[in-house]
Design an enzyme around this catalytic site. Structure first.
Site, short mmCIF file in Angstrom:
data_model
loop_
_atom_site.label_atom_id
_atom_site.label_comp_id
_atom_site.label_asym_id
_atom_site.label_seq_id
_atom_site.Cartn_x
_atom_site.Cartn_y
_atom_site.Cartn_z
N GLY A 26 -0.40 4.60 0.19
CA GLY A 26 -1.33 5.85 0.63
C GLY A 26 -2.20 6.34 -0.41
N ALA A 27 -2.22 7.45 -0.81
CA ALA A 27 -2.89 8.27 -1.73
C ALA A 27 -2.28 7.95 -3.12
CB ALA A 27 -2.95 9.77 -1.50
N SER A 47 0.86 -1.34 0.04
CA SER A 47 -0.03 -0.02 0.02
C SER A 47 0.86 1.07 -0.01
CB SER A 47 -0.91 -0.01 1.26
OG SER A 47 -0.18 -0.15 2.37
N GLY A 60 -6.09 0.89 4.94
CA GLY A 60 -5.26 -0.40 4.71
C GLY A 60 -5.82 -1.74 5.16
N ASP A 61 -6.59 -1.84 6.15
CA ASP A 61 -7.53 -2.76 6.23
C ASP A 61 -8.62 -3.11 5.25
OD1 ASP A 61 -6.05 -2.96 8.87
OD2 ASP A 61 -7.23 -1.59 9.71
#
Length: 318
Positions: free
Chosen positions: A229-230, A227, A258-259
């Site tokens: 983020g944006a 991941s 993230g989950d």
């Protein structure tokens, strides 16, 4: 990643109450005014269970809860139809404070320590998971490891559950992640910083992140999702490699994004979708969650709307 047994079990060793404070213009060292406050049950595995609930597969939450704060979690389990197999320990689950400044789109985290877990509670957890593996084919081991728990626990549980025929996903960091990958879980989801710590070097751009993810996959892990983020996420498996970029969205809270990505990946893979479809669907789901505070899934129509706006880029073999 299609287990023969339908159920999904999430394991949360360090459950938390997420206290979100909306504080425009938050400044450290100054007096700040909070304009809104919410408290929601959380912890990475609890969030994944909440996002998966209501789908086609039964969902069970396992792990540890402080008995004093258990009613908040029990209300969530009842509302979402999540089977509760969490073990109660004396005291309260930790509180994680999230200070949200919408004027700058910044979130400041203050994470308190969790419960101390006695050895006999770990033995009871292992017994519980062994029993759950009789009827559930997918386990999600996620979140930090509290005091009293060896950093090798996720690795041990991964080996034990895979020996029983279950598929195992791991989302953690630091030493627990370093040990867990030696047990070859089916799916791991580090973020870029966690991946840097794992490989022991800076990853300066998406290309370097992708190469590190490929190396992790080549070590024997079926699916690696990083991941960003944006900036979306990278997806690497035996089916290839993709980068998914979400569209700009209104952000109420990044907590649990993230989950939501983990839940979206699992739901898609368990339904048998290919990697590209999985990447697109899970990215849209995680983007939709950003408009919600707490483990609240986005409406299906909102996910469908975002699905068309996710930009997909195949990654080369370099």
């Amino acid at each position: 990643m299609r287990p023969t047994k339908p159920g999904v079990v999430t394991v949360t060793l360090n459950a938390a109450i997420d206290q979100t404070l909306e504080c425009p213009g938050f400044t450290a060292g100054e007096v700040n005014r909070v304009v809104a406050e919410t408290r929601t049950p959380g912890g990475k595995g609890i969030n994944v269970a909440a996002f998966l609930a209501g789908g086609t597969r039964p969902v069970t939450a396992a792990g540890f809860l402080g008995a004093d704060s258990a009613p908040l979690f029990e209300a969530l389990f009842h509302e979402r139809g999540i089977h509760d197999r969490c073990l109660r320990l004396p005291g309260s689950s930790r509180v994680n404070i999230k200070v949200v400044d919408r004027t700058s789109s910044a979130v400041t985290d203050l994470n308190l320590p969790g419960l101390s877990i006695p050895e006999e509670a770990l033995d009871a957890l292992t017994t519980t998971l062994d029993a759950l593996a009789e009827e559930n084919g997918c386990f999600v081991l996620s979140g930090s490891v509290p005091a009293g728990v060896p950093a090798t626990l996720y690795a041990m549980l991964t080996e034990r559950l895979r020996a029983k025929g279950a598929r195992v996903a791991v989302d953690t960091s630091g030493e627990p992640l370093r040990h867990a990958i030696t047990a070859k879980p089916d799916f791991v989801k580090p973020n870029a910083r966690e991946l840097e710590a794992l490989v022991g070097r800076p990853l300066k751009n998406a290309g370097e992140v992708a190469r590190a993810a490929r190396d992790l996959h080549a070590s024997g892990i079926g699916l690696v999702v990083v991941s960003l983020g944006a900036e979306g996420a990278l997806f690497v498996s035996g089916d290839g490699a993709w980068r998914a970029l979400p569209p700009p969205v209104e952000v109420a809270s990044t907590v649990g994004a993230g989950d939501a990505l983990v839940a979206g990946v699992l739901a898609s893979r368990l339904e048998g979708h290919d990697l590209e479809t999985c990447a697109r669907r899970s990215t849209a789901f995680a983007a939709g969650k950003l408009a919600k505070v707490g483990p609240v899934p986005p409406a299906p129509e909102r996910v469908a709307e975002l699905l068309c706006a996710v930009r997909m880029h195949p990654l080369g073999t370099g």
